[in-house]
Design an enzyme around this catalytic site. Structure first.
Site, short mmCIF file in Angstrom:
data_model
loop_
_atom_site.label_atom_id
_atom_site.label_comp_id
_atom_site.label_asym_id
_atom_site.label_seq_id
_atom_site.Cartn_x
_atom_site.Cartn_y
_atom_site.Cartn_z
N PRO A 126 3.11 1.09 0.00
CA PRO A 126 4.67 1.20 -0.11
C PRO A 126 4.83 2.60 -0.59
O PRO A 126 5.79 3.40 -0.33
CB PRO A 126 5.23 0.22 -1.09
CG PRO A 126 4.17 -0.98 -1.05
CD PRO A 126 2.87 -0.40 -0.56
N THR A 128 3.90 6.78 3.24
CA THR A 128 4.68 7.85 2.80
C THR A 128 4.84 8.21 1.33
O THR A 128 5.07 7.38 0.47
CB THR A 128 6.18 7.81 3.27
OG1 THR A 128 6.07 7.81 4.53
CG2 THR A 128 6.94 8.99 2.98
N LYS A 177 6.54 15.37 6.72
CA LYS A 177 7.32 14.27 6.90
C LYS A 177 8.37 14.47 6.08
O LYS A 177 9.82 13.99 6.43
CB LYS A 177 6.46 12.96 6.43
CG LYS A 177 7.26 11.83 6.17
CD LYS A 177 7.18 10.78 7.11
CE LYS A 177 8.33 9.63 6.92
NZ LYS A 177 8.33 8.70 7.66
N LYS A 210 14.22 6.66 -0.43
CA LYS A 210 13.07 7.07 -0.99
C LYS A 210 12.45 8.35 -0.43
O LYS A 210 11.92 9.28 -1.30
CB LYS A 210 12.10 5.89 -0.55
CG LYS A 210 10.44 6.27 -0.93
CD LYS A 210 9.61 5.63 -0.06
CE LYS A 210 8.21 6.04 0.03
NZ LYS A 210 7.09 5.30 0.61
P1 NAD Z 1 5.81 -2.97 3.50
O1 NAD Z 1 6.31 -3.26 1.85
O2 NAD Z 1 6.39 -3.81 4.50
O3 NAD Z 1 4.34 -3.17 3.55
C1 NAD Z 1 3.30 -2.51 2.44
C2 NAD Z 1 2.44 -3.65 2.08
O4 NAD Z 1 1.59 -3.07 1.31
C3 NAD Z 1 3.01 -4.71 1.68
O5 NAD Z 1 2.44 -6.08 2.63
C4 NAD Z 1 2.42 -5.03 0.34
O6 NAD Z 1 2.16 -6.60 -0.17
C5 NAD Z 1 1.07 -4.32 0.45
N1 NAD Z 1 0.52 -3.83 -0.65
C6 NAD Z 1 1.03 -3.32 -2.01
N2 NAD Z 1 0.17 -2.75 -2.88
C7 NAD Z 1 -0.96 -3.12 -2.26
C8 NAD Z 1 -2.40 -3.00 -2.71
N3 NAD Z 1 -2.60 -2.70 -4.08
N4 NAD Z 1 -3.51 -3.32 -2.10
C9 NAD Z 1 -3.19 -3.87 -0.65
N5 NAD Z 1 -1.69 -4.16 -0.45
C10 NAD Z 1 -0.99 -3.71 -1.14
O7 NAD Z 1 6.20 -1.45 3.51
P2 NAD Z 1 6.15 -0.73 5.26
O8 NAD Z 1 7.62 -0.91 5.70
O9 NAD Z 1 5.24 -1.20 5.87
O10 NAD Z 1 5.83 0.80 4.82
C11 NAD Z 1 4.56 1.15 4.54
C12 NAD Z 1 4.65 2.75 4.38
O11 NAD Z 1 5.28 3.21 5.68
C13 NAD Z 1 5.56 3.14 3.16
O12 NAD Z 1 5.02 4.22 2.60
C14 NAD Z 1 6.89 3.72 3.87
O13 NAD Z 1 7.92 4.71 3.28
C15 NAD Z 1 6.35 4.44 5.30
N6 NAD Z 1 7.16 4.24 6.28
C16 NAD Z 1 7.77 3.20 6.59
C17 NAD Z 1 8.65 3.04 7.86
C18 NAD Z 1 9.57 1.82 8.20
O14 NAD Z 1 10.41 2.15 8.93
N7 NAD Z 1 9.24 0.67 7.51
C19 NAD Z 1 8.78 4.01 8.48
C20 NAD Z 1 7.93 5.21 8.42
C21 NAD Z 1 7.09 5.21 7.20
#
Ligand code: NAD
Length: 296
Positions: free
Chosen positions: A66, A96, A171, A246
């Site tokens: 995250p 990100t 980004k 964010k």
């Molecule tokens: P999300 O919250 O759905 O997934 C993150 C996962 O990481 C969760 O399942 C959580 O349980 C896990 N997690 C947290 N701490 C952990 C640890 N210490 N060890 C193992 N697992 C752990 O978030 P997302 O939407 O998948 O986004 C992930 C990244 O991608 C973020 O940095 C976000 O800014 C970026 N991003 C997201 C999008 C989008 O549209 N969702 C688009 C571009 C970039």
């Protein structure tokens, strides 16, 4: 076939890991959330009980977490994956995060002899599912050359932006511009409405004139002109306001520490902060047109 450790299989990491499985890679997945792990295990990934278990013996490690604090804890704190990964493993962080944490991970990873790449993505959940993400990469030429074939299994555009942290920098510059152009597009439609212009007419004129931009022609914030845009589904799905906020906060922090003047980026952060604080964090970011019209 390589063994790929995948840490963080949430909304983005889940479908990315599934695309690696589809490409015949072996995936060892770890997530602190059993619910996030389930669909990836059902698709054929092996379960790891800890991040350290996941990386042991893996050829490649991908993290999709995250925020910077999670990346910090996985790479830099006690029981870091750097202590358990094979010394010739390639490490790729697709989260990100702030540039400082990304650079700190680069330093520690390289000190420990690893090739490491910061490789945040754009394209959202839809792009992660379709395997069409764009990866913006920061790191050495060698790390990029090793990572490209892996990233190509999850995305379509893989760009080497520069050295350590350059992927994160690219980004947040892009997303700051996106937020500003979206607010501008929303304001133009809101003004056009008050002046009696029809959405479709204004769309046709601006999209062929100097106001043309992606927020208008690919992601139009009013329903009708671009049928696939979230505006046609009452701003559900798409790119959540909370995620845009964010990225805007990351951009403002980076601007402050680099001494860059970004008044419109600062204003965009304020407007998305207000929209988020009104309870619309889950709404697509183009829904801000409703707040600009005074509807919410
Ligand atoms: P999300 O919250 O759905 O997934 C993150 C996962 O990481 C969760 O399942 C959580 O349980 C896990 N997690 C947290 N701490 C952990 C640890 N210490 N060890 C193992 N697992 C752990 O978030 P997302 O939407 O998948 O986004 C992930 C990244 O991608 C973020 O940095 C976000 O800014 C970026 N991003 C997201 C999008 C989008 O549209 N969702 C688009 C571009 C970039």
């Amino acid at each position: 076939m390589s063994v790929i450790a995948f840490i963080g299989v949430g909304n983005m990491g889940g479908p990315m890991a599934r695309n690696l499985l589809k490409a015949q890679e072996q995936v060892r997945a770890f997530d602190v959330s059993p619910a996030a792990l389930k669909p990836v295990l059902e698709a054929g990934a092996k379960q790891a009980n800890t991040a350290l278990d996941a990386v042991k013996g893996a050829d490649v490690v991908v993290t999709m977490l995250p925020a910077g604090s999670h990346v910090h804890s996985v790479y830099l704190e006690d029981a870091s994956i750097l202590s358990a990964a094979r010394k010739d493993a390639l490490l790729i962080d697709c989260s990100t995060i702030d540039i400082e944490t990304a650079r700190a991970v680069h330093v520690m990873a390289e000190r420990s002899g690893f090739d490491f790449l910061d490789a945040p993505v754009s394209g959202g959940v839809g792009g992660a599912q379709a395997g069409t993400l764009a990866f913006m990469c920061g790191g050495s030429d060698k790390a990029f050359a090793r990572a490209k074939p892996v990233l190509e299994k999850m995305g379509k555009r893989i760009v080497h932006a520069g050295g350590a942290g350059a992927g994160q920098a690219a980004k947040i510059c892009n997303n700051m511009l996106l937020a500003i152009s979206m607010i501008g597009t929303c304001e133009a439609f809101a003004l056009g409405e008050k002046l009696g212009l029809e959405h479709q007419k204004l769309f046709e004129i601006m999209s062929a004139a100097s106001g043309q931009c992606w927020s208008l022609t690919s992601y139009c914030p009013v329903p009708g002109p671009v049928p696939a845009a979230p505006s046609n589904r009452n701003y559900a799905g798409g790119f959540a306001t909370s995620l845009m906020l964010k990225d805007l906060k990351l951009a403002q922090n980076a601007a402050l520490s680099a001494g860059a003047n970004t008044p419109l980026g600062a204003e965009a952060e304020q407007l998305y902060s207000l929209f988020d604080s009104k309870g619309h964090g889950a709404m697509d970011f183009s829904g801000i047109i409703k707040m600009l019209r005074g509807e919410m």
